[in-house]
Design an enzyme around this catalytic site. Structure first.
Site, PDB file in Angstrom:
ATOM      1  CE  LYS A 157      -2.516  -0.611   3.673  1.00  0.00           C
ATOM      2  NZ  LYS A 157      -1.848  -1.804   4.178  1.00  0.00           N
ATOM      3  NE  ARG A 163      -5.382   1.203  10.857  1.00  0.00           N
ATOM      4  CZ  ARG A 163      -4.348   0.558  10.357  1.00  0.00           C
ATOM      5  NH1 ARG A 163      -4.472  -0.728  10.080  1.00  0.00           N
ATOM      6  NH2 ARG A 163      -3.208   1.164  10.134  1.00  0.00           N
ATOM      7  NE  ARG A 202       8.314  -5.215   7.123  1.00  0.00           N
ATOM      8  CZ  ARG A 202       7.274  -4.466   7.452  1.00  0.00           C
ATOM      9  NH1 ARG A 202       6.824  -3.546   6.606  1.00  0.00           N
ATOM     10  NH2 ARG A 202       6.676  -4.623   8.618  1.00  0.00           N
ATOM     11  NE  ARG A 237       8.565  -3.481  12.212  1.00  0.00           N
ATOM     12  CZ  ARG A 237       7.551  -2.752  11.747  1.00  0.00           C
ATOM     13  NH1 ARG A 237       7.691  -1.456  11.606  1.00  0.00           N
ATOM     14  NH2 ARG A 237       6.419  -3.323  11.415  1.00  0.00           N
ATOM     15  NE  ARG A 290       2.114  -6.908  11.674  1.00  0.00           N
ATOM     16  CZ  ARG A 290       3.365  -6.923  11.191  1.00  0.00           C
ATOM     17  NH1 ARG A 290       4.306  -7.607  11.817  1.00  0.00           N
ATOM     18  NH2 ARG A 290       3.654  -6.244  10.110  1.00  0.00           N
TER      19      ARG A 290
END
Length: 234
Positions: A17, A97, A136, A169, A180
């Protein structure tokens, strides 16, 4: 006719996004408005709204929907004051959301004589999302981001910019990512039915090269937002 035409961008984390918003907003003469960025900018200020938001952050509580909407509307008001003639609309990234947020947004947009021209849905297979997110790496010193497969550093485990050791992370482990994605599927994915019933959803295959995704989004949005006269108040 609506005064402003906005586009909503929906997709799970890892769907691209942010990358796509930065690419398509300028080409459609829209302003990229990401709620995450708005909150980070707000934390650097010391006005009444910032203090109210900080009171939730400081105790680790979720910012209420009503307050999140006020933060968003403040940004839209700022954009109108700064460039009333040039501001055609916003590309909303990260809001709404859930259904309650979508309904509240619809109400305030009607009051402003604004409307939503389209809702872009970036669809990416779950396995691909997990691969993207779990690979990541970030630099804790300068904030640079990398990906083990798609954009690795020149030297493994070391930041190209400042030479610091890269880290993953804590919320980018496969287990955390799965949680998530489940939250997205439970709360945000149902928004697609809400908007689809109004003929607003544009489904885009996000499992393509970045340039191909960008062109697909632009091709779908040009007929809807390329001509301001097509955007009507709902």
């Amino acid at each position: 006719m609506a005064d402003r035409c906005h586009v909503v961008l929906i997709g799970p984390q890892g769907s691209g996004k942010g990358t796509q918003a930065a690419r398509i907003a300028p080409r459609l003469r829209l302003v990229h408005v990401a709620t995450g960025d708005l909150f980070r900018q707000l934390m650097t200020r010391d006005d009444e709204l910032a203090r109210e938001v900080r009171s939730y952050y400081d105790r680790g509580a979720l910012v209420p929907d009503e307050l999140t909407l006020r933060v968003l509307l403040q940004r839209l008001d700022e954009l109108e004051r700064e460039s009333a003639e040039a501001f055609r609309g916003a590309l909303l990234d990260g809001y709404p959301r859930n259904r309650a947020q979508a309904e509240a947004l619809d109400q305030v947009l009607r009051e402003r004589r604004d409307s939503i021209a389209a809702v872009v849905h970036l669809a990416v297979p779950r396995a691909v999302l997990i691969e993207r997110l779990s690979g990541r790496l970030i630099c804790p010193q300068c904030g640079a981001t990398y990906h083990i497969r798609f954009s690795p550093p020149k030297t493994a485990g070391q930041c190209d910019r400042c030479g610091s050791a890269l880290i993953q992370r804590s919320d980018d482990t496969p287990e955390a990512i799965a949680r998530r994605l489940e939250t997205y599927e439970q709360q945000t994915a149902p928004l697609l039915d809400y908007y689809r019933a109004r003929g607003l959803v544009v489904d885009i295959d996000g499992n393509q090269p970045i340039d191909a995704v960008t062109e697909a989004i632009l091709a779908a949005l040009e007929p809807r937002v390329g001509d301001p006269s097509r955007c009507r108040s709902s």
